[in-house]
Design a protein around this motif. Sequence first.
Motif, PDB file in Angstrom:
ATOM      1  N   ALA A 185      -4.423  14.133  13.935  1.00 27.84           N
ATOM      2  CA  ALA A 185      -5.031  13.872  12.637  1.00 27.84           C
ATOM      3  C   ALA A 185      -6.481  13.443  12.825  1.00 27.84           C
ATOM      4  CB  ALA A 185      -4.246  12.789  11.894  1.00 27.84           C
ATOM      5  N   GLY A 186      -7.387  14.303  12.408  1.00 24.83           N
ATOM      6  CA  GLY A 186      -8.804  13.978  12.503  1.00 24.83           C
ATOM      7  C   GLY A 186      -9.391  14.130  13.885  1.00 24.83           C
ATOM      8  N   ARG A 187      -8.647  14.676  14.831  1.00 26.45           N
ATOM      9  CA  ARG A 187      -9.162  14.786  16.203  1.00 26.45           C
ATOM     10  C   ARG A 187     -10.152  15.929  16.333  1.00 26.45           C
ATOM     11  NH1 ARG A 187      -8.119  17.002  21.283  1.00 26.45           N
ATOM     12  NH2 ARG A 187      -6.644  18.494  20.400  1.00 26.45           N
ATOM     13  N   LEU A 188      -9.921  17.002  15.566  1.00 23.97           N
ATOM     14  CA  LEU A 188     -10.772  18.185  15.659  1.00 23.97           C
ATOM     15  C   LEU A 188     -11.611  18.326  14.395  1.00 23.97           C
ATOM     16  CD1 LEU A 188      -8.217  20.757  17.138  1.00 23.97           C
ATOM     17  CD2 LEU A 188      -9.843  19.291  18.372  1.00 23.97           C
ATOM     18  N   LEU A 189     -12.775  18.908  14.538  1.00 22.72           N
ATOM     19  CA  LEU A 189     -13.664  19.163  13.409  1.00 22.72           C
ATOM     20  C   LEU A 189     -13.021  20.222  12.510  1.00 22.72           C
ATOM     21  CD1 LEU A 189     -16.585  18.351  12.476  1.00 22.72           C
ATOM     22  CD2 LEU A 189     -17.351  20.470  13.563  1.00 22.72           C
ATOM     23  N   VAL A 190     -12.790  19.873  11.220  1.00 21.00           N
ATOM     24  CA  VAL A 190     -12.025  20.790  10.365  1.00 21.00           C
ATOM     25  C   VAL A 190     -12.868  21.954   9.856  1.00 21.00           C
ATOM     26  CG1 VAL A 190     -10.426  18.999   9.616  1.00 21.00           C
ATOM     27  CG2 VAL A 190     -12.490  19.423   8.289  1.00 21.00           C
ATOM     28  N   ARG A 191     -14.172  21.783   9.754  1.00 20.24           N
ATOM     29  CA  ARG A 191     -15.024  22.858   9.241  1.00 20.24           C
ATOM     30  C   ARG A 191     -16.012  23.284  10.311  1.00 20.24           C
ATOM     31  NH1 ARG A 191     -19.703  22.209   6.560  1.00 20.24           N
ATOM     32  NH2 ARG A 191     -19.167  20.138   5.772  1.00 20.24           N
ATOM     33  N   PRO A 192     -15.995  24.546  10.703  1.00 19.93           N
ATOM     34  CA  PRO A 192     -16.923  25.016  11.736  1.00 19.93           C
ATOM     35  C   PRO A 192     -18.376  24.889  11.261  1.00 19.93           C
ATOM     36  CG  PRO A 192     -15.178  26.623  11.332  1.00 19.93           C
ATOM     37  CD  PRO A 192     -15.090  25.615  10.244  1.00 19.93           C
ATOM     38  N   ILE A 193     -19.284  24.889  12.197  1.00 17.29           N
ATOM     39  CA  ILE A 193     -20.706  24.820  11.869  1.00 17.29           C
ATOM     40  C   ILE A 193     -21.111  26.100  11.147  1.00 17.29           C
ATOM     41  CG2 ILE A 193     -23.026  24.469  12.765  1.00 17.29           C
ATOM     42  CD1 ILE A 193     -21.015  22.179  13.239  1.00 17.29           C
ATOM     43  N   ASP A 194     -21.791  25.947  10.026  1.00 18.54           N
ATOM     44  CA  ASP A 194     -22.274  27.068   9.242  1.00 18.54           C
ATOM     45  C   ASP A 194     -23.795  26.938   9.129  1.00 18.54           C
ATOM     46  OD1 ASP A 194     -22.967  29.003   7.425  1.00 18.54           O
ATOM     47  OD2 ASP A 194     -21.514  28.410   5.888  1.00 18.54           O
ATOM     48  N   ALA A 195     -24.517  27.796   9.835  1.00 14.82           N
ATOM     49  CA  ALA A 195     -25.974  27.686   9.882  1.00 14.82           C
ATOM     50  C   ALA A 195     -26.619  27.895   8.527  1.00 14.82           C
ATOM     51  CB  ALA A 195     -26.544  28.694  10.885  1.00 14.82           C
ATOM     52  N   THR A 196     -25.911  28.565   7.595  1.00 18.26           N
ATOM     53  CA  THR A 196     -26.476  28.785   6.265  1.00 18.26           C
ATOM     54  C   THR A 196     -26.244  27.595   5.344  1.00 18.26           C
ATOM     55  OG1 THR A 196     -24.447  29.814   5.419  1.00 18.26           O
ATOM     56  CG2 THR A 196     -26.055  31.253   6.491  1.00 18.26           C
ATOM     57  N   ARG A 197     -25.408  26.651   5.766  1.00 17.73           N
ATOM     58  CA  ARG A 197     -25.071  25.523   4.910  1.00 17.73           C
ATOM     59  C   ARG A 197     -25.432  24.194   5.542  1.00 17.73           C
ATOM     60  NH1 ARG A 197     -21.424  21.603   4.497  1.00 17.73           N
ATOM     61  NH2 ARG A 197     -20.504  21.040   2.470  1.00 17.73           N
ATOM     62  N   ASP A 198     -25.096  24.039   6.824  1.00 21.66           N
ATOM     63  CA  ASP A 198     -25.267  22.754   7.499  1.00 21.66           C
ATOM     64  C   ASP A 198     -26.721  22.489   7.855  1.00 21.66           C
ATOM     65  OD1 ASP A 198     -22.656  21.557   7.696  1.00 21.66           O
ATOM     66  OD2 ASP A 198     -22.108  23.179   9.062  1.00 21.66           O
ATOM     67  N   HIS A 199     -27.020  21.233   8.121  1.00 22.53           N
ATOM     68  CA  HIS A 199     -28.342  20.826   8.598  1.00 22.53           C
ATOM     69  C   HIS A 199     -28.299  20.830  10.125  1.00 22.53           C
ATOM     70  CE1 HIS A 199     -29.236  19.883   4.487  1.00 22.53           C
ATOM     71  NE2 HIS A 199     -28.195  19.070   4.423  1.00 22.53           N
ATOM     72  N   VAL A 200     -28.797  21.903  10.704  1.00 21.12           N
ATOM     73  CA  VAL A 200     -28.658  22.161  12.132  1.00 21.12           C
ATOM     74  C   VAL A 200     -30.011  21.989  12.811  1.00 21.12           C
ATOM     75  CG1 VAL A 200     -27.945  23.840  13.876  1.00 21.12           C
ATOM     76  CG2 VAL A 200     -26.809  23.803  11.641  1.00 21.12           C
ATOM     77  N   TYR A 201     -30.023  21.239  13.927  1.00 25.08           N
ATOM     78  CA  TYR A 201     -31.234  21.012  14.713  1.00 25.08           C
ATOM     79  C   TYR A 201     -30.976  21.473  16.134  1.00 25.08           C
ATOM     80  CZ  TYR A 201     -31.812  17.935  10.717  1.00 25.08           C
ATOM     81  OH  TYR A 201     -31.878  17.435   9.450  1.00 25.08           O
ATOM     82  N   GLY A 202     -31.583  22.590  16.495  1.00 23.87           N
ATOM     83  CA  GLY A 202     -31.378  23.119  17.828  1.00 23.87           C
ATOM     84  C   GLY A 202     -30.945  24.566  17.780  1.00 23.87           C
TER      85      GLY A 202
END
Length: 634
Positions: free
Chosen positions: A459-476
Motif C-alpha cells: 500500500a503506497g509503496r509504488l508510484l501509482v501514476r507514471p511520469i507524464d512529461a506533458t502534465r508533470d513538472h519535470v526537471y531534467g
Amino acid sequence: MNASPPPSPTTQHPDFGLTVITRSPDPTKSHNEPPKRAPLSERIQAMGQSRLGALLLLVATVIAIIWANISYASYEQVWGTHLVIGVEDLQLSFTLHAFVNDAIMAIFFFTVGLEVRREFAIGELTTWSRAMVPVIAAVAGLAVPAIAYIAIASGSGAEDAWGVVISTDTAFLVGALALVGPRAPGRLRVFLLAMAIVDDIGALAIIALVYTDSLQALPLAIAAVGLTAIFFTRYLRAGRGPAYAILSIIVWLAFLASGVHPTLAGVAIALLIPVYRPSRRDVEHALSLTQTFRQSPNSRYARAAANSLRESISINERLQSAYAPIVAYAIIPLFALANAGVRITGEILIDAVRSPIMWGIVVGLVVGKFVGIFGAIWLMKFFRIGSLGPGLTLQRIAGGSLLSGIGFTISLFIVDLAIADPEVQNIARVGVLTASLISFALAAIFFRISDRLMPTTDAGRLLVRPIDATRDHVYGPADAKYTLVEYGDFQCEFCLKATGAVSEVQRELGNDVRYVWRHAPLASYHPNAVAAAEAAEAAHRQGKFGEFMRSLFADQEHQQPADMLRRADELGLDTEQFESDLSSAEVAARVQDDALDAEAMEISAVPTFFVNGVRHVGPFDAASLIRSLQATRF
C-alpha cells in the motif's frame, strides 16, 4: 515538458538551477539528521458529516418500520394529519406526509441542484474529458436497472414503476462509503459523487417528464417569469437574500399549481444560483477590512469585514454550507420517518416474495446498478475510452458499483408517484429496503475482502501514476537513469529544506537524474498551502512554474493573495490572465488530482519521495537519496 528547476537563494547549479538553501544548523541535531516531516492529516473530503447523516437516516428508517409495525393506525394518523397554511381565501391544504414530500423535500432537491450547478461550473464535470467516465457509467446505471425491472415486473400492472430503480441515494452512498469503504477512499468518493450528480439529473428529469400527470399553462408561465427574475437577482446591489427567498416561494407555488411536482422547483431555482471560485482581489479586500477591524474594533468595521468575507464566496457555496447540515441531519431523516413505515408481517412478506414487483426492484437495484456501472466502465477501459484516476482500479469500481444499489430517498419518493395501490406501495417499499440492505452488505463484504487481499506492505509503496512529461513538472532529461519524485507543500519548512538535498543530488548526478514535483498541500497546518499550489499552477500556464516555485520557497511567510499577485507582477506575468487562471476549475482540479494521488498512496507526511518509482523510507538528505536512487534503479 522540461522546466527550469528551482534554484537556491545562495548557490545555483549551472545545469539545473536548483539552489542549496542554507539555514543555521540546529545544535541539538547531528549534521546529517534530516528534520522530521509534518503529518498530512486532512482528507480531501470530510467524512464525519456523511457518516453521521447516514446513521441518522438509518435510525429514522428503523424507527419508522418499528412504529408502523407496532401501530400502523397511529403511523397513518400522524402522517395523515391535515395542515392548512394561508389566510382567509388564500389557503393551502396538505397532509403532514404530503407537506414533507412536496414542501420540505423541495429543500433537499434544492441542495441537489446546487451541487449539480457547482460540479458543472467549477467541479468534476467542467470538461468532457474529466466527466466522460462517470457520465457514461451513470447513464448505464440508469438504463440497465430500468430494463431489468421491466423484464421482471412485466404483466404485474406496475411496469410504469421502473423509475423506482433508477436512482442511487447520494446521502446513503457517501455515508456508507465512509462506514465500510476501502482504505484511502478519496478518489473513489470523488468519482461516485460525480456519477451520483449525473444520476440525480437523470432521476429528476424522469420525475418531470414521466411522473407529471398534467400541465397548466398559466402557472408555468408565472414560474418562468419567477425563474427569470431569480437569474437577474444576482445583479442587485443589496437585498439579494430576501429577493431570492420571495421569488423562490412564488416559483414553488407556481410549480405546485402547474401540475409539475413542486420539489422540482428547488432544482430549477438552484441551477440559476451563481457559483464561482473566490476572486483573489475579493479575498484580499476582505483581509484588509478584517485587519482594519482588528486595529479599530467597532460595529461598522465588523459589519464591513463580515459582509466582505461573505461576498467573496459564491452564494451557491454559502447556501450549500448553510443547508447541508439541515438536509443531512433533519430533512432526509424526516423524509425516511414519513415514508419508510413498511408493515412487515408474515403475510406481507409472503406476498412480497411472490411479487414480481419486489423482485424487479431488488434485481434492478442490486444487479442492474452493478452490471450497468461496472460493465460500462469495464467496456470503456477495454476500448480505452476515457481514463480512471490513479488508485481507482476496477476492483474499487466494483465495490462502488455495489454500493450504488442503495436506492432510498428518490426510490421511495417515486414509489408514491408511480404506484397508486397502498398494498403495492408497501411491497415496493419492502423491495427498496431489501435491495438497499443487500447492496450495503455486499459492498461491505467486498471491501473487507479486497482490502485483506491487498498486501499492506504494497500500500503506497509504488508510484501509482507514471511520469507524464506533458502534465508533470519535470526537471531534467527524459532519458535520465534515475527519477526522483517529490510530493510536497510550498509552506512546509521541511519541503523547503528538502530542496537543498535535491539540488545536491542533481549536482552529484548531473544529467543522470530527473526530478519531478507534485503537490500534497497540508491545508490543516498551512492555510495558504492550496492557494500557493494553485498560484504556481496558474503561473505554469504562462511558462513560469519554476520561477514561481522558487519565489514561494524563498519567502514562505508571505503567501497571502496579495503576495501571489505581487509575485506574478514581479515575474512579468499577465496579471489579468493569472487571476483568471487562479479562479479556473482546471487549475483547482490539477492540484486536487495530485492530492488525491497522495491519498491513494497513503502519504501521511511531506515531503515524501519516490526514487525510481519506489517510495523512499528514511532520511531525505542528499547522500541517502543518492544511495536509494542507485539501489532501486530498474
